[in-house]
Design a protein around this motif. Structure first.
Motif, PDB file in Angstrom:
ATOM      1  N   ASP A 146       0.823  -1.201   0.000  1.00 12.58           N
ATOM      2  CA  ASP A 146       0.000   0.000   0.000  1.00 12.58           C
ATOM      3  C   ASP A 146       0.862   1.257   0.000  1.00 12.58           C
ATOM      4  OD1 ASP A 146      -2.754   1.028   0.092  1.00 12.58           O
ATOM      5  OD2 ASP A 146      -2.121   1.914   1.986  1.00 12.58           O
ATOM      6  N   ALA A 147       1.936   1.257   0.818  1.00 12.18           N
ATOM      7  CA  ALA A 147       2.839   2.413   0.858  1.00 12.18           C
ATOM      8  C   ALA A 147       3.588   2.559  -0.459  1.00 12.18           C
ATOM      9  CB  ALA A 147       3.823   2.262   2.018  1.00 12.18           C
ATOM     10  N   ILE A 148       4.035   1.447  -1.017  1.00 11.03           N
ATOM     11  CA  ILE A 148       4.706   1.499  -2.315  1.00 11.03           C
ATOM     12  C   ILE A 148       3.774   2.089  -3.366  1.00 11.03           C
ATOM     13  CG2 ILE A 148       5.659   0.082  -4.179  1.00 11.03           C
ATOM     14  CD1 ILE A 148       6.578  -1.894  -1.976  1.00 11.03           C
ATOM     15  N   GLY A 149       2.531   1.599  -3.386  1.00 13.29           N
ATOM     16  CA  GLY A 149       1.572   2.080  -4.372  1.00 13.29           C
ATOM     17  C   GLY A 149       1.247   3.547  -4.216  1.00 13.29           C
ATOM     18  N   SER A 150       1.110   4.004  -2.967  1.00 19.64           N
ATOM     19  CA  SER A 150       0.788   5.410  -2.734  1.00 19.64           C
ATOM     20  C   SER A 150       1.878   6.325  -3.285  1.00 19.64           C
ATOM     21  CB  SER A 150       0.599   5.667  -1.237  1.00 19.64           C
ATOM     22  OG  SER A 150      -0.525   4.984  -0.740  1.00 19.64           O
ATOM     23  N   LYS A 151       3.138   5.948  -3.059  1.00 20.51           N
ATOM     24  CA  LYS A 151       4.248   6.768  -3.571  1.00 20.51           C
ATOM     25  C   LYS A 151       4.289   6.767  -5.097  1.00 20.51           C
ATOM     26  CE  LYS A 151       7.534   6.485   0.274  1.00 20.51           C
ATOM     27  NZ  LYS A 151       8.921   6.110   0.652  1.00 20.51           N
ATOM     28  N   ARG A 152       4.150   5.582  -5.682  1.00 17.41           N
ATOM     29  CA  ARG A 152       4.229   5.497  -7.132  1.00 17.41           C
ATOM     30  C   ARG A 152       3.025   6.165  -7.792  1.00 17.41           C
ATOM     31  NH1 ARG A 152       8.271   1.442  -8.136  1.00 17.41           N
ATOM     32  NH2 ARG A 152       7.841   1.522 -10.376  1.00 17.41           N
ATOM     33  N   PHE A 153       1.883   6.116  -7.124  1.00 18.80           N
ATOM     34  CA  PHE A 153       0.695   6.777  -7.650  1.00 18.80           C
ATOM     35  C   PHE A 153       0.889   8.289  -7.647  1.00 18.80           C
ATOM     36  CE2 PHE A 153      -3.837   8.191  -7.034  1.00 18.80           C
ATOM     37  CZ  PHE A 153      -4.293   7.822  -8.298  1.00 18.80           C
ATOM     38  N   ALA A 154       1.439   8.834  -6.560  1.00 21.74           N
ATOM     39  CA  ALA A 154       1.717  10.269  -6.509  1.00 21.74           C
ATOM     40  C   ALA A 154       2.666  10.679  -7.622  1.00 21.74           C
ATOM     41  CB  ALA A 154       2.290  10.650  -5.146  1.00 21.74           C
ATOM     42  N   ARG A 155       3.674   9.870  -7.848  1.00 23.51           N
ATOM     43  CA  ARG A 155       4.627  10.173  -8.916  1.00 23.51           C
ATOM     44  C   ARG A 155       3.957  10.072 -10.288  1.00 23.51           C
ATOM     45  NH1 ARG A 155       9.486  12.678  -9.591  1.00 23.51           N
ATOM     46  NH2 ARG A 155       9.916  12.007  -7.466  1.00 23.51           N
ATOM     47  N   ALA A 156       3.091   9.081 -10.471  1.00 28.10           N
ATOM     48  CA  ALA A 156       2.398   8.933 -11.758  1.00 28.10           C
ATOM     49  C   ALA A 156       1.456  10.106 -12.015  1.00 28.10           C
ATOM     50  CB  ALA A 156       1.627   7.613 -11.789  1.00 28.10           C
ATOM     51  N   LEU A 157       0.817  10.598 -10.957  1.00 26.99           N
ATOM     52  CA  LEU A 157      -0.112  11.725 -11.089  1.00 26.99           C
ATOM     53  C   LEU A 157       0.618  13.027 -11.398  1.00 26.99           C
ATOM     54  CD1 LEU A 157      -2.567  11.222  -8.084  1.00 26.99           C
ATOM     55  CD2 LEU A 157      -3.109  10.919 -10.494  1.00 26.99           C
ATOM     56  N   TYR A 158       1.722  13.265 -10.698  1.00 25.59           N
ATOM     57  CA  TYR A 158       2.315  14.603 -10.683  1.00 25.59           C
ATOM     58  C   TYR A 158       3.733  14.685 -11.243  1.00 25.59           C
ATOM     59  CZ  TYR A 158      -1.663  15.836  -7.774  1.00 25.59           C
ATOM     60  OH  TYR A 158      -2.930  16.065  -7.304  1.00 25.59           O
ATOM     61  N   GLY A 159       4.373  13.566 -11.541  1.00 23.39           N
ATOM     62  CA  GLY A 159       5.730  13.631 -12.059  1.00 23.39           C
ATOM     63  C   GLY A 159       6.650  14.353 -11.090  1.00 23.39           C
ATOM     64  N   ASP A 160       7.379  15.359 -11.598  1.00 20.21           N
ATOM     65  CA  ASP A 160       8.324  16.086 -10.754  1.00 20.21           C
ATOM     66  C   ASP A 160       7.703  17.336 -10.123  1.00 20.21           C
ATOM     67  OD1 ASP A 160      10.936  16.174  -9.645  1.00 20.21           O
ATOM     68  OD2 ASP A 160      11.410  17.874 -10.959  1.00 20.21           O
ATOM     69  N   HIS A 161       6.397  17.509 -10.257  1.00 21.02           N
ATOM     70  CA  HIS A 161       5.727  18.594  -9.543  1.00 21.02           C
ATOM     71  C   HIS A 161       5.886  18.372  -8.043  1.00 21.02           C
ATOM     72  CE1 HIS A 161       2.342  20.904  -7.841  1.00 21.02           C
ATOM     73  NE2 HIS A 161       2.453  21.667  -8.916  1.00 21.02           N
ATOM     74  N   PRO A 162       5.941  19.449  -7.236  1.00 20.22           N
ATOM     75  CA  PRO A 162       6.099  19.263  -5.783  1.00 20.22           C
ATOM     76  C   PRO A 162       5.100  18.299  -5.157  1.00 20.22           C
ATOM     77  CG  PRO A 162       6.438  21.557  -6.335  1.00 20.22           C
ATOM     78  CD  PRO A 162       6.009  20.881  -7.612  1.00 20.22           C
ATOM     79  N   TYR A 163       3.883  18.207  -5.695  1.00 21.62           N
ATOM     80  CA  TYR A 163       2.910  17.273  -5.136  1.00 21.62           C
ATOM     81  C   TYR A 163       3.308  15.815  -5.379  1.00 21.62           C
ATOM     82  CZ  TYR A 163      -0.582  21.005  -4.365  1.00 21.62           C
ATOM     83  OH  TYR A 163      -1.269  22.126  -3.926  1.00 21.62           O
ATOM     84  N   GLY A 164       4.186  15.573  -6.332  1.00 16.22           N
ATOM     85  CA  GLY A 164       4.581  14.206  -6.637  1.00 16.22           C
ATOM     86  C   GLY A 164       5.796  13.720  -5.878  1.00 16.22           C
ATOM     87  N   ARG A 165       6.435  14.612  -5.133  1.00 10.58           N
ATOM     88  CA  ARG A 165       7.642  14.242  -4.398  1.00 10.58           C
ATOM     89  C   ARG A 165       7.280  13.743  -3.004  1.00 10.58           C
ATOM     90  NH1 ARG A 165      10.278  20.087  -5.677  1.00 10.58           N
ATOM     91  NH2 ARG A 165      10.251  19.946  -7.979  1.00 10.58           N
ATOM     92  N   THR A 166       7.857  12.649  -2.614  1.00  9.55           N
ATOM     93  CA  THR A 166       7.620  12.092  -1.281  1.00  9.55           C
ATOM     94  C   THR A 166       8.963  11.796  -0.625  1.00  9.55           C
ATOM     95  OG1 THR A 166       7.423   9.883  -2.257  1.00  9.55           O
ATOM     96  CG2 THR A 166       5.372  11.092  -1.860  1.00  9.55           C
ATOM     97  N   PRO A 167       9.015  11.803   0.711  1.00 11.25           N
ATOM     98  CA  PRO A 167      10.285  11.542   1.383  1.00 11.25           C
ATOM     99  C   PRO A 167      10.845  10.167   1.047  1.00 11.25           C
ATOM    100  CG  PRO A 167       8.711  12.516   2.901  1.00 11.25           C
ATOM    101  CD  PRO A 167       7.946  12.180   1.655  1.00 11.25           C
ATOM    102  N   THR A 168      12.155  10.109   0.903  1.00 14.83           N
ATOM    103  CA  THR A 168      12.868   8.861   0.690  1.00 14.83           C
ATOM    104  C   THR A 168      13.970   8.750   1.731  1.00 14.83           C
ATOM    105  OG1 THR A 168      14.502   9.860  -0.795  1.00 14.83           O
ATOM    106  CG2 THR A 168      12.460   9.038  -1.794  1.00 14.83           C
ATOM    107  N   ILE A 169      14.563   7.591   1.815  1.00 10.61           N
ATOM    108  CA  ILE A 169      15.686   7.420   2.738  1.00 10.61           C
ATOM    109  C   ILE A 169      16.793   8.410   2.402  1.00 10.61           C
ATOM    110  CG2 ILE A 169      17.528   5.839   3.448  1.00 10.61           C
ATOM    111  CD1 ILE A 169      15.474   3.561   3.123  1.00 10.61           C
ATOM    112  N   GLU A 170      17.042   8.601   1.100  1.00 13.18           N
ATOM    113  CA  GLU A 170      18.103   9.507   0.678  1.00 13.18           C
ATOM    114  C   GLU A 170      17.773  10.956   1.023  1.00 13.18           C
ATOM    115  OE1 GLU A 170      18.321   5.733  -1.177  1.00 13.18           O
ATOM    116  OE2 GLU A 170      16.670   7.194  -1.268  1.00 13.18           O
TER     117      GLU A 170
END
Length: 437
Positions: A166-190
């Motif tokens: 579910d967490a994996i999907g939520s992140k990838r869905f945000a990226r699919a929706l918004y690409g590199d728009h600020p809404y599509g960025r989510t925290p990562t370990i890096e």
């Protein structure tokens, strides 16, 4: 807990139960608004039913303001406000709030970040709690040791989340929706690893400023007292410089992404960017969404996916309006062997609803539920504060709560159909499936 505080809280609990039915209906809510001398926007509802004061202070300091490559700065800044301020460490701050019987909360999302406070309105508790809140807002210290601890905790949480479908999907869905728009960025370990104390201080100094503060106040104080509270909480903040607006969202091209995962159940995400705060289509889309997937067991998606075919226990849809286009999303979990069939039903149900709109019977039932249930969204000071803060931050009309029932009631089937056809398109719908065959 000392005996006097315990007795006070016990009395308050009884008063809350007794007074719940006496809280004002939406039609009687009088929202007062003014701009403080320092530029802070203030929204106030006087409520004398309970001896309680609820306050929230929000800033244009959400995740969309994270520096490039350092997603997580905004949420980390907000979460560390109460871990050391004005020479007081986090344990001392927590003890003082507890001694006063006050509750500290906060908000941190894409658009905004800030703190909220609930306190008794008696002078000792009110004044002491507000003084502490002012210290957190104006003198945070962001202790380095606490930052290291919270980064380690966040990184551990991200490692665990990166194993969950579910967490994996939520992140990838945000990226699919918004690409590199600020809404599509989510925290990562890096990105969390890269966060320094200097980043938090810079974010705080840039965004926690008086000219972009929104102070929401609900409860047992006068207008004069509310004016003083707003100045007390924000008067020591710098004015701040104008910010560049959050970029407009570019609609994605339709796509389907399959992500391998060993889970037994497929997690399916479907949607597109669709709705901004304050948009005139809000009411047709809300009424229509109740019929499509927001109405639980009476929704079309539930009937088609669960009741007729047994593909999923639960399926939902919702609109999440934001400053820029927020997401329309459909979600469900299903046995991976039937993920393709379930997704096909979802696509067909959405397409049929967009093409034909709701029936008159569906429309009547949806409006009845939304209108009759609206008062439950305002049946406590806390819920009223939540709505008031949204009205204030996004600049919605002051009569938004009063007008909600009649605006929902006025929605027609033709308006629902038209709004869905204009806001959603097969050319822009993205799909993410985690653990599909």
């Amino acid at each position: 807990m000392n005996p006097s505080l315990r007795n006070a809280l016990t009395r308050l609990a009884f008063m809350l139960v007794a007074a719940a039915a006496a809280l004002p209906a939406a039609a009687n809510i009088d929202i007062q608004h003014w701009v403080a001398p320092n530029g802070a926007r203030v929204y106030f509802v006087e409520s004398r039913v309970l001896p309680i004061l609820d306050v929230q202070v929000d800033f244009d300091a959400g995740a969309a303001r994270d520096p490039a490559g350092k997603s997580g700065v905004a949420s980390m800044t907000q979460s560390l406000l109460d871990t050391g301020a004005g020479g007081l460490d986090e344990d001392t701050l927590a003890e003082r709030f507890t001694d006063l019987g006050a509750q500290l909360g906060g908000v941190a999302d894409n658009d905004r970040a800030g703190l909220s406070l609930r306190t008794l309105s008696s002078a000792r508790e009110r004044d002491g709690s507000l003084a502490l809140l002012r210290t957190l807002l104006t003198q945070p210290e962001f202790p380095a040791a606490v930052l290291d601890r919270e980064k380690a905790r966040a990184i551990s949480g991200l490692r665990e989340a990166d194993t969950k479908p579910d967490a994996i999907g939520s992140k990838r869905f945000a990226r699919a929706l918004y690409g590199d728009h600020p809404y599509g960025r989510t925290p990562t370990i890096e990105s969390v690893t890269a966060i320094s104390r200097d980043d938090l201080v810079a974010h705080y100094r840039t965004h926690y400023v008086a000219s972009r503060a929104v102070v929401s106040i609900v409860g047992d104080v006068t207008r004069e007292q509310a004016e003083a509270i707003a100045v007390q909480l924000t008067g020591d903040l710098p004015q701040g410089e104008p910010l560049a607006p959050i970029p407009a969202v570019t609609l994605p091209q339709a796509s389907t992404e399959n992500i391998a995962h060993p889970a037994n159940q497929s997690h399916i995400f479907v949607g597109q960017p669709a709705l901004q705060r304050g948009d005139l289509d809000f009411f047709p889309l809300q009424v229509g969404n109740y019929i499509l997937g927001g109405g639980g067991f009476v929704s079309r998606l539930t009937k088609e996916v669960r009741e007729k075919r047994g593909y999923a226990y639960s399926v939902y849809s919702y609109f999440n309006p934001q400053r820029q286009l927020g997401a329309f999303q459909i979600g469900l979990q299903t046995e991976r062997s039937q993920a393709a069939a379930a997704l096909k039903v979802v696509d067909e149900t959405l397409a049929a609803f967009m093409a034909k709109g709701p029936t008159e019977d569906e429309l009547r039932a949806a409006k009845r539920n939304l209108v009759d249930g609206f008062s439950l969204r305002l049946d406590s000071n806390r819920k009223l504060l939540d709505s008031l803060a949204v009205i204030g931050f996004y600049g919605l009309p002051l009569d938004w709560l009063k007008k909600f029932p009649e605006r929902a009631e006025a929605v027609t089937a033709a308006q629902v159909k038209d709004a869905f056809q204009r806001r959603l398109s097969a050319d822009n719908i993205v799909r993410v499936i985690v653990a599909g065959d």
